[in-house]
Write an enzyme that holds these catalytic residues in place. Structure first.
Site, mmCIF file in Angstrom:
data_model
loop_
_atom_site.group_PDB
_atom_site.id
_atom_site.type_symbol
_atom_site.label_atom_id
_atom_site.label_comp_id
_atom_site.label_asym_id
_atom_site.label_seq_id
_atom_site.Cartn_x
_atom_site.Cartn_y
_atom_site.Cartn_z
ATOM 1 N N SER A 138 0.857 -1.197 0.000
ATOM 2 C CA SER A 138 0.000 0.000 0.000
ATOM 3 C C SER A 138 0.888 1.239 0.000
ATOM 4 C CB SER A 138 -0.851 -0.008 1.275
ATOM 5 O OG SER A 138 -1.558 1.209 1.421
ATOM 6 N N TYR A 151 -1.581 -0.324 10.786
ATOM 7 C CA TYR A 151 -1.693 -0.704 9.361
ATOM 8 C C TYR A 151 -0.395 -0.356 8.641
ATOM 9 C CZ TYR A 151 -3.723 -1.039 4.620
ATOM 10 O OH TYR A 151 -3.998 -1.371 3.301
#
Ligand code: NDP
Length: 244
Positions: A138, A151
């Site tokens: 990501s 995250y």
């Protein structure tokens, strides 16, 4: 003739979003695809749509034994393994202070250990075929933000693990690709447990035009259809109006 005729792919998290779109894109180019996820109703329906070119494999990536079985089921059905899309993931956003640490465990177990288990089980087969391993990280693996710490940590881990592996296997013909999407319109944010973080994500989404899952599928397709001597190491891909 498709660009991936004779190729066999395993896609984790194939029941929705980026995984589903990429599985369809790989199959459209002639690959045979194993569709792995926990929601068997969704992967069964997708497999039915693709006919003989696909199998559905029930998989919870947090269970190492199930990861081994998913790889074995793919090789058992199609005889080999050329492409793995390590895509299964959760994004349980929230600040670090006062976090529900169960969210952290779910992210580390899924995004990090799950990806590592699938990689470990698939590697002997990829070495045999000189295959391609695509790791879905990501922008959050490169840019840390308040409200995204755990995250961020999970995706940073994906990048570090994958770059180390790339150096370990690239001379033996296995290509390791890290894909780092920015905002994509999928159900990923629906599972956030912290109401403030969930609302903040909704607000952030209104400030840009998110990409579609198909946009990421095309990026993956680009990487896996290069000639054998070309290794696309990393793809960072954001909506044009996403600043960071
Ligand atoms: P989705 O929520 O649509 O897809 C997530 C997929 O992961 C689902 O198919 C889900 O299947 C699967 N999954 C979750 N937990 C597990 C598990 N324990 N075992 C097996 N499969 C699991 O979201 P996206 O398509 O957006 O997310 C896919 C990947 O892309 C993730 O790794 C995410 O971090 C990454 N990403 C997404 C971005 C975005 O903006 N959407 C941006 C950057 C990266 P099931 O529940 O059926 O098991």
């Amino acid at each position: 003739m498709g660009l991936l005729d004779d190729k066999v792919a395993l896609v984790t998290g194939a029941s929705s979003g980026i995984g589903e779109a990429t599985a369809l894109a790989l199959a459209a180019e002639g690959a045979r695809v194993a569709l792995a996820a926990r929601r068997t109703d969704r992967i069964n329906a997708l497999a039915d749509k693709l006919g003989d070119a696909a199998i559905a494999v029930e998989l919870d990536v947090t269970d190492e034994g199930q990861c081994r079985n998913a790889v074995a089921a793919t090789v058992g059905a199609f005889g080999k393994l050329d492409i793995v899309l390590n895509n299964a993931g959760v994004m349980l956003l929230g600040r670090i202070e006062g976090a529900d640490t169960e969210d952290w465990r779910r992210m580390v177990n899924t995004n990090v250990l799950g990806l590592m288990y699938v990689t470990h089980a698939a590697l002997p087969h990829l070495l045999e075929t000189r295959g391609t391993l695509v790791q879905v990280s990501s922008v959050a693996g490169r840019v840390a933000r308040v409200g995204s710490g755990a995250y961020n940590a999970s995706k940073w881990a994906v990048n570090a693990f994958s770059e180390s592996l790339r150096q370990e296997v690239t001379a033996r013909g296995v290509r390791v690709v890290i894909v780092e999407p920015g905002m994509v319109a999928t159900e990923l944010g629906d599972h956030i447990t912290d109401p403030l973080a969930k609302a903040a994500l909704q607000e952030r989404k209104t400030q840009m035009t998110p990409m579609a899952a198909d946009d990421i599928a095309r990026a993956v397709l680009y990487a896996v259809t290069q000639p054998q001597h070309v290794a696309v190491n990393e793809i960072l891909i954001r909506p044009t109006d996403q600043e960071q």
